[in-house]
Design a protein around this motif. Sequence first.
Motif: not given
Length: 140
Positions: A65-91
């Motif tokens: 949708n054009g929104d920009i994510l930065v830092g931890l928000d980017t990592m959380l979204a990326a790993y969640t979309l890749a089906g690996k939420l557990w990797v970044v669960l502490p975030l």
Amino acid sequence: MNPPLLSLYFDGNCPFCAAEMKRLRHWDTHARLGFIDIADPAFDASEQGLDLHAMNLQLHGRLANGDILVGLDTMLAAYTLAGKLWVVLPLRIKALRPLLSMLYRQFALKRYAFSRLMGYKQVPDCAEDVCRSRHPFLGN
């Protein structure tokens, strides 16, 4: 082919960063992620409406949708979309976010040195002096 749900702007000259993007590509079995190497000489941050200096300080991502994510928000979204939420669960733990964000920013600034310490090999075609000329503000 549909556009990615999240495009990741990463430093392809950083051995750790390149390895993590390779891992995410492998995990992204539904092609939800896009990968854009900001170290590529053809990359122009201004064409994206972004600032290369800021992009080198923290991982950036652009949602469909054009929104920009930065830092931890980017990592959380990326790993969640890749089906690996557990990797970044502490975030996802709100109380930990300030500390993790500060640690991440320090890591990002020193990513080349941390890459060496962690045993990641130098990215081909990226001699340290070449990388430094593209990213002179990065620490050792």
